[in-house]
Design a protein around this motif. Structure first.
Motif, PDB file in Angstrom:
ATOM      1  N   GLY A   1      58.917 -18.331  31.573  1.00  0.00           N
ATOM      2  CA  GLY A   1      57.824 -19.174  31.087  1.00  0.00           C
ATOM      3  C   GLY A   1      58.348 -20.350  30.279  1.00  0.00           C
ATOM      4  O   GLY A   1      57.854 -21.477  30.405  1.00  0.00           O
TER       5      GLY A   1
ATOM      6  N   THR B   1      59.883 -22.912  32.660  1.00  0.00           N
ATOM      7  CA  THR B   1      58.819 -23.676  33.324  1.00  0.00           C
ATOM      8  C   THR B   1      58.271 -24.747  32.385  1.00  0.00           C
ATOM      9  O   THR B   1      57.948 -25.866  32.809  1.00  0.00           O
ATOM     10  N   PHE B   2      58.180 -24.424  31.089  1.00  0.00           N
ATOM     11  CA  PHE B   2      57.733 -25.404  30.104  1.00  0.00           C
ATOM     12  C   PHE B   2      58.694 -26.590  30.038  1.00  0.00           C
ATOM     13  O   PHE B   2      58.264 -27.747  29.941  1.00  0.00           O
TER      14      PHE B   2
ATOM     15  N   THR C   1      53.123 -22.216  32.960  1.00  0.00           N
ATOM     16  CA  THR C   1      53.817 -22.006  31.690  1.00  0.00           C
ATOM     17  C   THR C   1      53.005 -21.117  30.752  1.00  0.00           C
ATOM     18  O   THR C   1      53.517 -20.132  30.191  1.00  0.00           O
TER      19      THR C   1
END
Length: 546
Positions: free
Chosen positions: A243, A246-247, A145
């Motif tokens: 990103g 993914t977080f 992330t």
């Protein structure tokens, strides 16, 4: 400090004591026998018996809420892995234009990601075997992330490659860690779900492709004289969005799931009581009221002479144990001791029992990764080159990305077909062998066809068969190795695959300067060789408890 009596000492034991940093901390004692070969064999037999009893308990607990949640969360880890791989494939032409790079250098973008994945697979795989699966489970996505979002702000090609290397270090641990973790919580009759879990891997490619279809065309340069700093930022938006996704996956793991340490890992470390506590928690989450006691597992035959046992605190062993105690005042000696333990795990893969399987599995991961990377990472560029050769220019990017979405979608039924085929008479080895030979043929066909419809059909065949192939490989590898070396074996196998992924883009970039078809011929050849390696595998894992 040492104690020794030459008259009645039957054996000598060494205890290394890591001194506490403060007076309130307990020292850690690690016991290592000088005469431990016979006792080690006994301990291994004891652990094997406990693993058998554990398999029975896991079967009785059944496939419930805990395992289903774990399936989704581990699947999201696999989704993240392929999501980032496909992201690099679709943004590669845009990054090349942004920084004005030749074909011979653009492969460094993918190689940077694969280099990080190689180190990540090694690090997280070994960490999961030495310190447990639980720690690595969340940290892989956390690292991914952070550097995924940072990469979107890169101001030079070198900065972007470096950020992707660090991103790869995080995401590279998802395949070996998540696969091993999930496998160790499910009953034998549900092990096919590990292969089914690769459907998440396919959806990772679909997600990146669909996002690219909507984000890249309106935010990318189509003319040679455009201002790349203002009009070519679509690739940055892709990195930032992935990103952020993914977080969200990381938050799901942390806040919506009570992950327990793998009971098979705990048993392999002779931590029976900890394993019992974990099993009770899982049974409770599943709504199963079965009673699980430490007595359900065999008591070690030699409890007074364990090898490498860790005690969390004093008292010292009594004098009848005739122990030799050495105080370690510096952390370097302790690190050396831990390192030697890790080396022992790796070397056990080269014993007579595992040698042939280890070598063939690692060769398969290397060859398949090299071949698939040569085709997949450069597919958008292949399609753009073929489109330009055919005189297509208007809305070329949109058409290529649409074709890539179709290509990605065709991988989804491949994962589902794999989950069914491995339970048929073909088994694991037969299924992945046929799929690999079929992939080789499909890549060759893609290299020789001329029409647009033929390109779509042949690339769809590659996607379906290659995904089917990978689904079985990802399931077979953790199945075939026993628990105490599973994370290490999978991590090193994944690392070899990443090494191939590092080299393949660079080689492909050089071969593209010769002809678009040359890397495709090489890819088909490597798929064929990997299929031969699969046929030679000595262990079929169908119906075998992992």
């Amino acid at each position: 400090m040492s104690t020794k009596n030459s008259n009645d000492i039957d054996e000598e034991r060494t205890m290394f004591i890591k001194l506490p940093s403060s007076g309130t901390d307990a020292a850690e004692i690690v016991v290592e026998d000088d005469n431990s070969s016979d006792d080690s064999i006994l301990l291994q037999d004891d652990i094997a018996k406990k693993q058998t009893a554990l398999d029975s308990v896991i079967t009785k607990i059944g496939m419930g809420k805990f395992q289903k949640q774990l399936l989704v969360l581990c699947g999201l880890g696999w989704l993240a892995d392929n999501m980032w791989l496909q992201c690099i494939a679709v943004i590669l032409p845009r990054v090349q234009k942004h920084f004005g790079l030749p074909n011979s250098l653009i492969g460094a973008l993918s190689s940077s990601l694969f280099t990080g994945m190689m180190f990540g697979a090694l690090f997280w795989g070994v960490l999961s075997d030495t310190h447990g699966r639980k720690q690595a489970f969340n940290w892989t996505l956390a690292v991914t992330t952070f550097f995924g979002i940072i990469a979107s702000f890169a101001q030079s090609f070198f900065q972007l490659c470096f950020m992707l290397f660090l991103l790869g270090f995080g995401v590279g641990g998802n395949m070996p860690v998540d696969g091993a973790l999930f496998l160790e919580f499910i009953p034998k009759e549900h092990q096919y779900l590990l292969t089914f879990m690769s459907v998440f891997f396919s959806f990772g490619a679909v997600l990146s492709s669909v996002l690219a279809y909507f984000i890249l065309p309106p935010n990318s340069c189509t003319e040679d004289d455009c201002n790349v700093f203002e009009e070519n930022n679509g690739w940055r938006y892709m990195l930032a969005i992935l990103g952020s996704l993914t977080f969200l996956m990381l938050m799901c793991r942390i806040f919506f799931f009570q992950l327990q340490e793998s009971p098979k890992y705990l048993i392999s470390r002779n931590r029976k009581h900890d394993a019992v506590l974990v099993l009770r928690k899982i049974a409770k989450i599943n709504g199963n009221n079965m009673q699980i006691q430490a007595s359900d597992f065999p008591t070690p035959a030699n409890t007074t002479n364990p090898r490498n046992r860790s005690f969390s605190s004093f008292p010292f062993p009594n004098e009848t144990q005739h122990a030799k105690v050495e105080f370690i005042s510096d952390p370097i000696s302790y690190i050396k001791y831990k390192t030697s333990s890790n080396i022992e795990v790796v070397m056990s893969l080269f014993t007579r029992k595992w040698f042939m399987t280890t070598i063939l599995v690692w060769c398969i991961w290397t060859l398949v990764s090299f071949a698939y990377t040569m085709f997949n990472v450069f597919l958008p560029k292949y399609l753009e080159s073929l489109g330009l050769d055919n005189g297509e220019s208007d809305s070329l990017m949109q058409d290529v990305l649409k074709d890539y979405v179709v290509y990605s979608l065709c991988g989804v039924p491949g994962s589902l077909a794999a989950a069914w085929l491995i339970e048929t008479v073909l088994g694991r080895i037969g299924t992945m062998s046929i799929a690999t030979f079929g992939t080789a043929l499909s890549v060759f066909l893609f290299s020789v066809v001329k029409s647009h419809s033929s390109e779509i059909i042949s690339s769809a065949m590659v996607s379906f068969l290659a995904t089917l192939n990978y689904a079985v490989i990802y399931g077979y590898t953790p199945e075939v190795f026993e628990s105490k070396v599973r994370g290490t074996a999978c991590g090193i196998a994944s690392a070899f695959g990443r090494v191939a992924g590092i080299i393949a883009p660079m080689v492909t970039g050089l071969l593209l300067s010769i002809s678009v078809s040359v890397p495709l011929y090489v890819s088909a050849l490597l798929f064929t060789i990997s299929g031969i390696c699969m046929v030679l595998l000595p262990i079929e894992t169908k119906g075998r408890q992992a």
